[in-house]
Design a protein around this motif. Structure first.
Motif, short mmCIF file in Angstrom:
data_model
loop_
_atom_site.label_atom_id
_atom_site.label_comp_id
_atom_site.label_asym_id
_atom_site.label_seq_id
_atom_site.Cartn_x
_atom_site.Cartn_y
_atom_site.Cartn_z
N SER A 2 -0.93 0.89 24.40
CA SER A 2 -2.09 0.39 23.65
C SER A 2 -3.19 0.02 24.64
N LEU A 34 -1.34 -0.85 14.64
CA LEU A 34 -0.83 0.44 15.09
C LEU A 34 0.69 0.40 15.25
N VAL A 45 -9.35 3.18 16.51
CA VAL A 45 -8.21 2.31 16.21
C VAL A 45 -8.48 1.32 15.08
N ASP A 54 2.65 0.58 12.07
CA ASP A 54 2.82 1.97 11.62
C ASP A 54 3.86 2.70 12.47
N CYS A 92 -8.98 9.24 16.77
CA CYS A 92 -8.47 7.99 16.21
C CYS A 92 -9.33 6.82 16.68
N ARG A 132 -5.38 5.59 12.15
CA ARG A 132 -4.18 5.07 12.81
C ARG A 132 -2.92 5.66 12.20
N THR A 177 -5.83 -4.49 16.10
CA THR A 177 -5.47 -3.08 15.89
C THR A 177 -4.22 -2.68 16.67
N THR A 188 -3.49 5.28 23.36
CA THR A 188 -4.76 5.15 22.64
C THR A 188 -5.92 5.08 23.63
#
Length: 255
Positions: free
Chosen positions: A95, A128, A70, A131, A68, A76, A124, A18
């Protein structure tokens, strides 16, 4: 690091990084890509994504870029879904996204700044991974990018430092929660001349002072941070989880 000196520890692996179109995030994505990973990069602006993708492709890296922010739940989810749709799995998540909207003392900070610091720097990262977790392969690796300020938050970065301290605890907690199939570790960079830290590193007096605080008498490079991240994400670190590596040239406040 020169391409000729880089190994191929990530052949066949898929890595998401990210906030990876510049600075430390970009160098991490580049390092993983040069070592054979298919890298998925992202940031808030399409123009930045396109530019970074082009640079990585010029080096022969298999790269997929997405917008994206975040803190945007749909973006996300899209980052994870598009990655799995294209590559079928996720082996590495780095991350790296962070924000520092205020240099006010903690007790004078606006609630909106407190909310943003918590949301971008800690919350976040968790969302993330919520997911991503169903798609993590066996033997996968997560690396959080914290900061040396996590150990001794400086006055001008106090609340930022506190959120980075939270990542150290999150690393420990998730290492236990995701074991034995996924390792979770953390890199705590020292001061690195990037756009994010430009207000510090562009000040010659402050830069000199920071260099003097290190044993190696220099600031770190984005490549230094990428090398440590790649090590933790690789099978070379297969018996390391729940740990934080400080990469700060000896400028550390812990034993």
């Amino acid at each position: 690091m020169e391409k000729s000196k880089i190994g191929r520890r990530f052949e066949g692996k898929v890595a998401i990084v990210t906030a990876s179109t510049q600075g430390i995030g970009f160098s991490i994505a580049r390092r993983l890509g040069l070592e054979g990973a298919s890298v998925v990069i992202s940031s808030r602006r399409q123009g930045n994504v396109d530019e970074a993708v082009e640079k990585l492709k010029e080096e022969g890296i298999e790269v997929f870029g997405l917008v994206c922010h975040v803190s945007n739940a749909q973006q996300r989810k899209n980052l994870i879904e598009q990655t799995v749709q294209k590559y079928g799995k996720i082996d590495v998540v780095v991350s790296n996204a962070a924000a520092n909207p205020s240099v006010d003392p903690i007790l004078k900070m606006q609630e909106s700044s407190l909310d943003k610091l918590w949301e971008i720097n800690v919350k976040t990262s968790i969302l993330l991974l919520q997911d991503a977790s169903p798609h993590l392969s066996k033997g996968s690796s997560i690396v959080f990018i914290s900061s040396i300020s996590a150990f001794q938050p400086p006055a001008s970065l106090a609340m930022y430092g506190v959120t980075k301290t939270a990542l150290l605890g999150l690393t420990k907690a998730l290492a236990t929660e995701l074991a034995p199939h996924t390792r979770v570790n953390c890199v705590a960079p020292g001061f690195v001349p990037t756009h994010f830290a430009s207000y510090i590193t562009n000040n010659k007096t402050m830069r000199k002072s920071l260099e003097e605080q290190t044993s190696l008498k220099r600031l770190g490079t984005t490549e230094d941070m990428a090398a440590a991240t790649a090590f933790l994400a690789s099978d070379d670190a297969s018996y390391i989880t729940g740990e934080t590596i400080v990469v700060a040239g000896g400028a550390s406040s812990r034993l």
